[in-house]
Design an enzyme around this catalytic site. Structure first.
Site: not given
Ligand code: BV8
Length: 274
Positions: A109, A117
């Site tokens: 990501h 740019c």
């Molecule tokens: C794309 C920006 C082509 C940077 C981010 C298929 C199905 C459904 C939807 C889609 C699909 N394909 C594409 C999509 C759309 C979308 C998507 O997936 N949407 C989701 C929400 C449904 N994907 C995209 O848009 C991607 N691009 O596919 O392009 C395309 C485009 C359009 C349509 C089709 C295809 C781009 C994805 C990247 C987006 N950018 N962030 C930033 O600001 O950082 S994503 C954002 O979420 C972060 O980058 C992050 O990395 C990502 C995932 O989050 P996590 O890292 O998992 O964090 P989260 O808080 O969710 O979870 C934390 C976990 O840690 C929890 O489980 C918790 O229990 C655990 N935890 C907590 N403490 C601890 C721990 N674990 C261990 N130890 C601890 N101490």
């Protein structure tokens, strides 16, 4: 399998940086709490209000700069040094894996420390915490944008190709600190599982991946990953860096044996379910 140097892919998310004091995205106190990610982490949001988006990412840069890698990051750097076939793919943009000593991090990501740019897409590394002007501008005069992947944007081709290649050849996949909700990154473990790989999830919570994981190590990655590394004789306390436990005289006791139901892992104190 790790001991035999089996090809290993590690996929990390924000949870791995939680113990460094950085907020995750989802869940209580997460970055998306009270904020629609579509209003701040999309190209449309940036077009609409680049100052607002830059305020958010400038704040994230300050947070990340003030944070320090935790033993989970260090353990993964140790595994990278110790294992012959090891790929670390991260969704994190904070750079803490690299600061912990990981050398070959696949940033799926992008990175907070890369600016791009908006006129010609050229990327540059920039670690300054205060910009002379907001939003910052390229030498060509065009606006710079954060070098992260926003929703609706394709992932960096080379990074995704490397991660997919590693998923196809992996025999062990460790999925740590991610909610496994964001694609295509969340689809990598399934590619590996279809190839017969052993999938280990490290997370205190249940995720959509949990039912299909071969093994779940339920707890914080900052504790579990060092125990995994120690089981391989890899030290992971920041002071020892990534040297073999034996050589650095680390006082950290290697993992005490407690076999998990599958008998593949021996770590005490952590429920693992398969
Ligand atoms: C794309 C920006 C082509 C940077 C981010 C298929 C199905 C459904 C939807 C889609 C699909 N394909 C594409 C999509 C759309 C979308 C998507 O997936 N949407 C989701 C929400 C449904 N994907 C995209 O848009 C991607 N691009 O596919 O392009 C395309 C485009 C359009 C349509 C089709 C295809 C781009 C994805 C990247 C987006 N950018 N962030 C930033 O600001 O950082 S994503 C954002 O979420 C972060 O980058 C992050 O990395 C990502 C995932 O989050 P996590 O890292 O998992 O964090 P989260 O808080 O969710 O979870 C934390 C976990 O840690 C929890 O489980 C918790 O229990 C655990 N935890 C907590 N403490 C601890 C721990 N674990 C261990 N130890 C601890 N101490």
């Amino acid at each position: 399998m790790l001991r035999d140097g089996a090809p290993t892919l590690v996929l990390t998310g924000a949870g791995v940086s939680a113990e460094s004091g950085l907020a995750t995205f989802r869940g209580s106190g997460g970055l998306w709490e009270g904020r629609d990610p579509m209003d701040i982490a999309t190209p449309e949001a940036f077009t609409r209000d680049p100052v607002d988006v830059w305020r958010f990412y400038a704040w994230r840069r300050r947070q990340a700069a003030a944070a320090r890698p935790n033993p989970g990051h260090v353990a993964l750097a140790g595994l990278e040094a110790a294992l012959p076939q090891f790929v670390l793919a991260t969704q994190n943009v904070d750079g803490l894996h690299q600061r912990a000593g990981s050398r070959r991090v696949v940033e799926l990501h992008g990175s907070l420390w890369t600016l791009r740019c908006t006129r010609d897409g050229r990327s540059s590394t920039d670690t300054s915490l205060d910009f002379p002007e907001f939003p910052p501008r390229c030498s060509c005069g065009a606006m710079l944008r954060p070098g992260v992947v926003w929703f609706g944007e394709m992932l960096p081709e080379e990074a995704m190709a490397r991660a997919e290649r590693a998923a196809r050849t992996a025999r062990v996949v460790i999925v740590a600190g991610t909610s496994s909700l964001v694609f295509p990154a969340a689809g990598l473990p399934a590619i590996a599982r279809d190839g017969g790989a052993w999938i280990v999830e490290v997370n205190p919570e249940v995720t959509p991946l949990s039912p299909s994981a071969s093994e779940r190590l339920v707890g914080p990655s900052g504790t579990i990953l060092p125990l995994l590394a120690a089981a391989l004789g890899v030290a992971s306390s920041p002071s020892c860096g990534t040297r073999r436990a034996r050589s650095c005289g680390s006082t950290r006791a290697p993992a005490r044996a407690a076999t998990c139901s599958s008998g593949r892992w021996s770590i005490s104190g952590f429920r693992c379910r398969s």
